[in-house]
Scaffold this active site. Structure first.
Site, PDB file in Angstrom:
ATOM      1  N   CYS A 217       0.810  -1.253  -0.114  1.00 12.99           N
ATOM      2  CA  CYS A 217       0.042   0.033   0.083  1.00 12.99           C
ATOM      3  C   CYS A 217       0.958   1.234  -0.003  1.00 12.99           C
ATOM      4  O   CYS A 217       0.193   2.426  -0.365  1.00 12.99           O
ATOM      5  CB  CYS A 217      -0.919  -0.147   1.100  1.00 12.99           C
TER       6      CYS A 217
ATOM      7  N   HIS B 291      -3.401   6.788   2.879  1.00 13.47           N
ATOM      8  CA  HIS B 291      -3.797   5.503   2.259  1.00 13.47           C
ATOM      9  C   HIS B 291      -5.184   5.289   3.144  1.00 13.47           C
ATOM     10  O   HIS B 291      -5.358   5.385   4.023  1.00 13.47           O
ATOM     11  CB  HIS B 291      -2.686   4.229   2.761  1.00 13.47           C
TER      12      HIS B 291
ATOM     13  N   ASN C  40      -9.938  -0.566   0.600  1.00 13.24           N
ATOM     14  CA  ASN C  40      -8.578  -0.703   0.576  1.00 13.24           C
ATOM     15  C   ASN C  40      -8.120  -1.212  -0.963  1.00 13.24           C
ATOM     16  O   ASN C  40      -8.605  -2.380  -1.370  1.00 13.24           O
ATOM     17  CB  ASN C  40      -7.955  -1.458   1.564  1.00 13.24           C
TER      18      ASN C  40
HETATM   19  N1  ACO Z   1     -18.333  -8.844  10.233  1.00 18.68           N
HETATM   20  C1  ACO Z   1     -18.764  -9.153  11.308  1.00 18.68           C
HETATM   21  N2  ACO Z   1     -17.738  -9.468  12.086  1.00 18.68           N
HETATM   22  C2  ACO Z   1     -16.318  -9.432  11.963  1.00 18.68           C
HETATM   23  C3  ACO Z   1     -15.867  -9.080  10.693  1.00 18.68           C
HETATM   24  C4  ACO Z   1     -16.938  -8.852   9.954  1.00 18.68           C
HETATM   25  N3  ACO Z   1     -16.610  -8.632   8.528  1.00 18.68           N
HETATM   26  N4  ACO Z   1     -14.458  -9.264  10.685  1.00 18.68           N
HETATM   27  C5  ACO Z   1     -14.231  -9.677  11.957  1.00 18.68           C
HETATM   28  N5  ACO Z   1     -15.294  -9.624  12.639  1.00 18.68           N
HETATM   29  C6  ACO Z   1     -15.390 -10.002  13.910  1.00 18.68           C
HETATM   30  C7  ACO Z   1     -13.925 -10.961  14.559  1.00 18.68           C
HETATM   31  O1  ACO Z   1     -14.294 -12.169  14.330  1.00 18.68           O
HETATM   32  C8  ACO Z   1     -14.046 -10.567  16.016  1.00 18.68           C
HETATM   33  O2  ACO Z   1     -14.851 -11.365  16.643  1.00 18.68           O
HETATM   34  P1  ACO Z   1     -14.398 -12.367  17.843  1.00 18.68           P
HETATM   35  O3  ACO Z   1     -14.052 -11.182  19.001  1.00 18.68           O
HETATM   36  O4  ACO Z   1     -15.517 -13.062  18.388  1.00 18.68           O
HETATM   37  O5  ACO Z   1     -13.129 -13.156  17.423  1.00 18.68           O
HETATM   38  C9  ACO Z   1     -14.602  -9.237  16.114  1.00 18.68           C
HETATM   39  O6  ACO Z   1     -15.354  -8.799  14.771  1.00 18.68           O
HETATM   40  C10 ACO Z   1     -13.622  -8.076  16.203  1.00 18.68           C
HETATM   41  O7  ACO Z   1     -12.291  -8.510  15.511  1.00 18.68           O
HETATM   42  P2  ACO Z   1     -11.202  -7.520  15.546  1.00 18.68           P
HETATM   43  O8  ACO Z   1     -10.089  -8.058  14.643  1.00 18.68           O
HETATM   44  O9  ACO Z   1     -10.540  -7.123  16.681  1.00 18.68           O
HETATM   45  O10 ACO Z   1     -11.801  -6.131  14.846  1.00 18.68           O
HETATM   46  P3  ACO Z   1     -11.368  -4.850  14.406  1.00 18.68           P
HETATM   47  O11 ACO Z   1     -12.122  -3.790  15.101  1.00 18.68           O
HETATM   48  O12 ACO Z   1      -9.687  -4.859  14.803  1.00 18.68           O
HETATM   49  O13 ACO Z   1     -11.226  -4.596  12.764  1.00 18.68           O
HETATM   50  C11 ACO Z   1     -10.079  -4.741  10.985  1.00 18.68           C
HETATM   51  C12 ACO Z   1     -10.831  -5.525  12.107  1.00 18.68           C
HETATM   52  C13 ACO Z   1     -11.063  -3.843  10.427  1.00 18.68           C
HETATM   53  C14 ACO Z   1      -9.564  -5.937   9.945  1.00 18.68           C
HETATM   54  C15 ACO Z   1      -9.222  -3.694  11.601  1.00 18.68           C
HETATM   55  O14 ACO Z   1      -8.063  -4.598  12.402  1.00 18.68           O
HETATM   56  C16 ACO Z   1      -8.184  -3.368  10.554  1.00 18.68           C
HETATM   57  O15 ACO Z   1      -8.490  -2.533   9.658  1.00 18.68           O
HETATM   58  N6  ACO Z   1      -6.869  -3.787  10.372  1.00 18.68           N
HETATM   59  C17 ACO Z   1      -5.899  -2.918   9.442  1.00 18.68           C
HETATM   60  C18 ACO Z   1      -6.021  -3.547   8.294  1.00 18.68           C
HETATM   61  C19 ACO Z   1      -5.169  -2.985   7.182  1.00 18.68           C
HETATM   62  O16 ACO Z   1      -4.745  -1.495   7.475  1.00 18.68           O
HETATM   63  N7  ACO Z   1      -4.636  -3.622   6.203  1.00 18.68           N
HETATM   64  C20 ACO Z   1      -3.770  -2.684   5.288  1.00 18.68           C
HETATM   65  C21 ACO Z   1      -2.614  -3.341   4.776  1.00 18.68           C
HETATM   66  S1  ACO Z   1      -3.476  -4.229   3.331  1.00 18.68           S
HETATM   67  C22 ACO Z   1      -2.228  -4.611   2.190  1.00 18.68           C
HETATM   68  O17 ACO Z   1      -1.112  -4.075   2.432  1.00 18.68           O
HETATM   69  C23 ACO Z   1      -2.610  -5.293   1.005  1.00 18.68           C
END
Ligand code: ACO
Length: 335
Positions: free
Chosen positions: A118, A258, A288
């Protein structure tokens, strides 16, 4: 050719292209156990664009490149260099940059692809800018393009809601002294490399029937680890760029970040004391798109005439690798 000069380098033109097919959060509710409410609250994404099955990344890249050349008023034959930042090339060989070189008719251009996830567009633009700054080259085309949809596990709700496809491009060249790129910061921390990966995609684990059955040929991400890294990296890299030119953060007119998660963007804006009105955000529409996010946000904001000549614009990204990248520029285009 001399390499002792110090020309000012800026963006002469920008362009972007998005596939027409829209995938909404409501569509995703039918595919995995998720909800529009969860995706909107946790990421800020409402919908994303997907390339059709028979449309490769290079098609999106070419359209964005043609628009950037037109916007810059530069002919393809004038290009000395083409760099395509991507994770999702049509094939491992040849490079997408070489495919663009021939399709655009850039008969004098050197061409290569660059892999920094990214952060890739900023890495590519800063690489190209060094050739122009020294007078070795005069004009370069830099593209950030992705078809991440082709590497998504549609059974994994942790990742499939996040990504989309698109392409953005910019033509770089010499600009008036005092304008263009003033400072940049590129960085990496390979110790976090496992956080975002496609395990079976190269010589370590060539794609096989077994790896496909285990979905190892698709994106795997440790979302929480990436989130923790991102909230620090995105603001910090802009601070590093500012420090190099002794510019206070209050002077930034626009932040073009980003677009991975609205909460990450908000946290970078807060660290830089920037109100959200000064932050270019399109994550709700496109999700993204890795290397394509920053050039699309930049080109879209430029097309909307949000930047005035002389505005200080900061680009900032982070991504797999792990990598981060930022630059500070004084916008050089008249509108
Ligand atoms: N719908 C519903 N629930 C979900 C979903 C979904 N789509 N995805 C995850 N959950 C659940 C999880 O299973 C978890 O449940 P659990 O507590 O029972 O295990 C709960 O939601 C919370 O999960 P978290 O991972 O803590 O959720 P978080 O608030 O951190 O959000 C996210 C997840 C959106 C992926 C976030 O961590 C994020 O944005 N991370 C950064 C990603 C990123 O920036 N990537 C960039 C690089 S990509 C590249 O370089 C190609």
């Amino acid at each position: 050719m001399t390499a002792n000069n110090n020309y000012a380098v800026g963006f002469l033109g920008t362009g972007y292209y998005l596939p027409e097919k829209v995938l909404t959060n409501a569509d995703l509710e039918k595919i995995v156990e998720t909800s529009d409410e969860w995706i909107t609250e946790r990421t800020g994404i409402k919908e994303r664009r997907l390339a059709e099955d028979d449309v490769p990344m290079s098609t999106l890249a070419q359209k964005a490149a043609e628009r950037a050349l037109e916007n810059a008023g530069v002919k393809a034959e004038e290009l000395d260099l083409i760099i395509v930042a991507t994770l999702t090339s049509d094939r491992i060989i040849p490079s997408t940059a070489c495919m663009l070189q021939t399709r655009l008719g850039a008969t004098h251009a050197a061409a290569f692809d660059l892999s920094a996830a990214c952060s890739g567009f900023v890495y590519a633009a800063m690489t190209a800018s060094q050739f122009i700054k020294t007078g070795v080259y005069k004009k370069a085309l830099v593209v950030g393009a992705e078809t991440l949809s082709k590497y998504i596990n549609w059974e994994d709700r942790n990742t499939c809601v996040l990504f989309g496809d698109g392409a953005g491009a910019a033509v770089l060249g010499q600009v008036e002294d005092g304008y263009g790129i003033l400072s940049f910061d590129l960085g990496s921390d390979g110790s976090g490399g496992d956080a975002i990966q496609i395990p079976s995609s190269g010589s370590l684990m060539p794609v096989s029937k077994e790896s496909i059955d285990k979905r190892l040929n698709l994106i795997h991400m440790d979302g929480r680890e990436t989130f923790k890294f991102a909230v620090k990296a995105m603001g910090r890299t802009v601070e590093t760029s500012l420090k190099k030119i002794d510019m206070p953060k209050e002077q930034i007119d626009w932040l073009v970040p980003h677009q991975a998660n609205i909460r990450i963007i908000q946290s970078a804006a807060k660290r830089l004391s920037m109100p959200m009105e000064k932050v270019v955000v399109n994550i709700h529409k496109y999700g993204n798109m890795s290397a394509a996010c920053i050039p699309i946000a930049l080109a879209e904001a430029a097309a909307e005439k949000r930047f005035k000549k002389g505005d200080i614009v900061a680009l900032s990204g982070f991504g797999a690798g792990l990598t981060w990248a930022s630059c500070i520029m004084r916008w050089s285009k008249e509108d």
